[in-house]
Design a protein around this motif. Structure first.
Motif, mmCIF file in Angstrom:
data_model
loop_
_atom_site.group_PDB
_atom_site.id
_atom_site.type_symbol
_atom_site.label_atom_id
_atom_site.label_comp_id
_atom_site.label_asym_id
_atom_site.label_seq_id
_atom_site.Cartn_x
_atom_site.Cartn_y
_atom_site.Cartn_z
ATOM 1 N N TRP A 35 20.863 -121.676 4.714
ATOM 2 C CA TRP A 35 21.825 -121.632 3.614
ATOM 3 C C TRP A 35 22.759 -120.432 3.756
ATOM 4 O O TRP A 35 23.979 -120.555 3.597
ATOM 5 C CB TRP A 35 21.100 -121.572 2.264
ATOM 6 C CG TRP A 35 22.043 -121.404 1.128
ATOM 7 C CD1 TRP A 35 22.781 -122.368 0.513
ATOM 8 C CD2 TRP A 35 22.383 -120.172 0.490
ATOM 9 N NE1 TRP A 35 23.548 -121.812 -0.474
ATOM 10 C CE2 TRP A 35 23.336 -120.458 -0.506
ATOM 11 C CE3 TRP A 35 21.979 -118.861 0.673
ATOM 12 C CZ2 TRP A 35 23.878 -119.471 -1.308
ATOM 13 C CZ3 TRP A 35 22.523 -117.886 -0.130
ATOM 14 C CH2 TRP A 35 23.459 -118.208 -1.116
ATOM 15 N N ASN A 36 22.200 -119.267 4.072
ATOM 16 C CA ASN A 36 22.997 -118.043 4.197
ATOM 17 C C ASN A 36 23.989 -118.161 5.352
ATOM 18 O O ASN A 36 25.143 -117.752 5.232
ATOM 19 C CB ASN A 36 22.081 -116.837 4.390
ATOM 20 C CG ASN A 36 22.829 -115.542 4.311
ATOM 21 O OD1 ASN A 36 23.811 -115.425 3.599
ATOM 22 N ND2 ASN A 36 22.354 -114.547 5.050
ATOM 23 N N SER A 39 26.782 -120.568 4.333
ATOM 24 C CA SER A 39 27.622 -119.953 3.309
ATOM 25 C C SER A 39 28.550 -118.903 3.930
ATOM 26 O O SER A 39 29.753 -118.873 3.624
ATOM 27 C CB SER A 39 26.736 -119.309 2.243
ATOM 28 O OG SER A 39 27.498 -118.609 1.312
ATOM 29 N N LYS A 43 32.734 -118.941 4.143
ATOM 30 C CA LYS A 43 33.547 -117.835 3.635
ATOM 31 C C LYS A 43 34.444 -117.265 4.730
ATOM 32 O O LYS A 43 35.619 -116.975 4.500
ATOM 33 C CB LYS A 43 32.653 -116.734 3.069
ATOM 34 C CG LYS A 43 31.981 -117.109 1.776
ATOM 35 C CD LYS A 43 31.015 -116.025 1.328
ATOM 36 C CE LYS A 43 30.208 -116.469 0.136
ATOM 37 N NZ LYS A 43 29.195 -115.475 -0.244
#
Length: 58
Positions: A35-36, A39, A43
């Motif tokens: 997930w990190n 994400s 970004k």
């Protein structure tokens, strides 16, 4: 099969709590890492896209 029943398998010879919590923490860590990463990637792509658009309008 090494275990007589499903409950014996889940208990893992009285080590079930340790074994299953280790699997759970490992799974949570892997899910968080994926997930990190996704994400951060999104970004970064947005930032680079904005910079590119800004440099093209000059």
């Amino acid at each position: 099969m090494a275990f007589d029943s499903l409950s014996a398998f889940l208990m893992m010879g009285k080590h079930g709590v340790y074994v299953w919590s280790a699997y759970g923490f490992s799974a949570l860590a892997l899910i968080w890492l994926v997930w990190n990463t996704l994400s951060t990637r999104q970004k970064t792509r947005n930032i680079l896209r904005k910079r590119f658009v800004r440099s093209q309008t000059r």
